[in-house]
Design a protein around this motif. Structure first.
Motif, short mmCIF file in Angstrom:
data_model
loop_
_atom_site.label_atom_id
_atom_site.label_comp_id
_atom_site.label_asym_id
_atom_site.label_seq_id
_atom_site.Cartn_x
_atom_site.Cartn_y
_atom_site.Cartn_z
N LEU A 69 48.19 16.96 -96.03
CA LEU A 69 47.94 16.51 -94.65
C LEU A 69 47.98 17.68 -93.68
O LEU A 69 47.14 17.78 -92.77
CB LEU A 69 48.96 15.45 -94.25
CG LEU A 69 48.86 14.92 -92.83
CD1 LEU A 69 47.54 14.18 -92.64
CD2 LEU A 69 50.02 14.02 -92.51
N GLY A 70 48.93 18.60 -93.87
CA GLY A 70 49.01 19.78 -93.00
C GLY A 70 47.78 20.66 -93.12
O GLY A 70 47.27 21.18 -92.12
N GLY A 71 47.27 20.82 -94.33
CA GLY A 71 46.07 21.62 -94.52
C GLY A 71 44.85 20.99 -93.88
O GLY A 71 44.04 21.67 -93.22
N VAL A 72 44.70 19.68 -94.05
CA VAL A 72 43.57 18.97 -93.45
C VAL A 72 43.67 19.02 -91.93
O VAL A 72 42.68 19.27 -91.24
CB VAL A 72 43.51 17.51 -93.97
CG1 VAL A 72 42.52 16.69 -93.18
CG2 VAL A 72 43.16 17.50 -95.45
N LEU A 73 44.87 18.79 -91.42
CA LEU A 73 45.07 18.81 -89.97
C LEU A 73 44.82 20.20 -89.40
O LEU A 73 44.16 20.35 -88.36
CB LEU A 73 46.49 18.34 -89.64
CG LEU A 73 46.82 18.11 -88.19
CD1 LEU A 73 45.96 16.97 -87.64
CD2 LEU A 73 48.28 17.78 -88.04
N GLY A 74 45.32 21.24 -90.07
CA GLY A 74 45.10 22.60 -89.60
C GLY A 74 43.64 22.98 -89.61
O GLY A 74 43.16 23.68 -88.71
N LEU A 79 45.27 25.92 -86.22
CA LEU A 79 46.64 26.19 -86.63
C LEU A 79 47.67 25.89 -85.54
O LEU A 79 48.67 25.21 -85.79
CB LEU A 79 46.78 27.64 -87.08
CG LEU A 79 48.15 28.06 -87.58
CD1 LEU A 79 48.56 27.22 -88.78
CD2 LEU A 79 48.15 29.53 -87.93
N ARG A 80 47.43 26.36 -84.35
CA ARG A 80 48.40 26.13 -83.26
C ARG A 80 48.59 24.65 -82.96
O ARG A 80 49.70 24.17 -82.80
CB ARG A 80 47.98 26.87 -82.00
CG ARG A 80 48.18 28.35 -82.08
CD ARG A 80 47.85 28.99 -80.73
NE ARG A 80 47.88 30.42 -80.82
CZ ARG A 80 48.94 31.15 -80.51
NH1 ARG A 80 50.03 30.57 -80.08
NH2 ARG A 80 48.89 32.46 -80.61
N ALA A 81 47.49 23.92 -82.89
CA ALA A 81 47.58 22.48 -82.61
C ALA A 81 48.27 21.75 -83.76
O ALA A 81 49.07 20.83 -83.53
CB ALA A 81 46.19 21.90 -82.37
N ALA A 82 47.98 22.14 -85.00
CA ALA A 82 48.62 21.50 -86.14
C ALA A 82 50.12 21.74 -86.14
O ALA A 82 50.91 20.84 -86.43
CB ALA A 82 47.99 22.00 -87.45
N LEU A 83 50.53 22.97 -85.79
CA LEU A 83 51.96 23.26 -85.71
C LEU A 83 52.63 22.50 -84.57
O LEU A 83 53.77 22.04 -84.70
CB LEU A 83 52.18 24.77 -85.55
CG LEU A 83 51.90 25.60 -86.80
CD1 LEU A 83 52.00 27.08 -86.49
CD2 LEU A 83 52.82 25.22 -87.93
N ALA A 84 51.92 22.34 -83.45
CA ALA A 84 52.47 21.56 -82.33
C ALA A 84 52.62 20.09 -82.73
O ALA A 84 53.63 19.46 -82.41
CB ALA A 84 51.57 21.69 -81.11
N ILE A 85 51.64 19.56 -83.45
CA ILE A 85 51.73 18.17 -83.92
C ILE A 85 52.87 18.01 -84.90
O ILE A 85 53.63 17.03 -84.85
CB ILE A 85 50.38 17.74 -84.53
CG1 ILE A 85 49.31 17.64 -83.44
CG2 ILE A 85 50.52 16.41 -85.27
CD1 ILE A 85 47.91 17.48 -83.96
N ALA A 86 53.05 18.99 -85.81
CA ALA A 86 54.15 18.94 -86.77
C ALA A 86 55.50 18.99 -86.07
O ALA A 86 56.44 18.28 -86.44
CB ALA A 86 54.02 20.09 -87.77
N ALA A 87 55.62 19.82 -85.04
CA ALA A 87 56.87 19.90 -84.28
C ALA A 87 57.16 18.58 -83.57
O ALA A 87 58.30 18.10 -83.57
CB ALA A 87 56.81 21.04 -83.28
N CYS A 91 60.34 15.99 -84.25
CA CYS A 91 61.23 15.47 -83.20
C CYS A 91 61.20 13.95 -83.16
O CYS A 91 62.23 13.30 -82.97
CB CYS A 91 60.83 16.04 -81.85
SG CYS A 91 61.15 17.81 -81.70
N ALA A 92 60.02 13.36 -83.36
CA ALA A 92 59.90 11.90 -83.35
C ALA A 92 60.63 11.26 -84.53
O ALA A 92 61.07 10.12 -84.44
CB ALA A 92 58.43 11.50 -83.36
N ALA A 93 60.79 12.01 -85.61
CA ALA A 93 61.49 11.48 -86.77
C ALA A 93 62.97 11.23 -86.48
O ALA A 93 63.63 10.48 -87.19
CB ALA A 93 61.34 12.43 -87.95
#
Length: 114
Positions: A69-74, A79-87, A91-93
């Motif tokens: 999922l991270g690879g597809v999203l990136g 990359l920057r947007a994918a890392l922001a979404i992951a962060a 936090c939402a978790a």
């Protein structure tokens, strides 16, 4: 004409990123120890093996899915947007944990024997 030399130093705060990763690593270790302790205290001995196996299947079994999922999203958003979404997802978790009764647990649950 001579080209100006570029600095090898990165303009990004690499030290801050390293410190953040170290804190995340420490947090993961502390959380794993606490979760295992609570799981062992709350689970009857005859179900402990099944409980640990189910936990490991769900936690370790989803790692490849997260990588995919991270690879597809990136690839899709950068990359920057994918890392922001992951962060943000990380936090939402915390929200279900903060809303649960685990916050008021000060002693491990003890099974009463009769």
């Amino acid at each position: 004409m001579k080209q100006p030399q570029r600095s090898c130093r990165s303009p990004r705060p690499d030290g801050l990123a390293r410190a953040g990763q170290a804190l995340v690593g420490i947090g993961i270790a502390v959380t794993a120890i606490q979760a295992a302790s609570i799981r062992q205290a709350a689970t009857p001995p005859h179900l402990l093996g099944r409980t640990v196996a189910a936990y490991r299947l769900l936690s370790y079994g989803t790692i490849p899915l997260g990588g995919l999922l991270g690879g597809v999203l990136g690839d899709a958003v950068g990359l920057r947007a994918a890392l922001a979404i992951a962060a943000a997802a990380g936090c939402a978790a915390l929200i279900p944990l903060l809303c649960s009764a685990i916050r008021s647990l000060h002693e491990p649950p003890i099974e009463e024997t009769s």
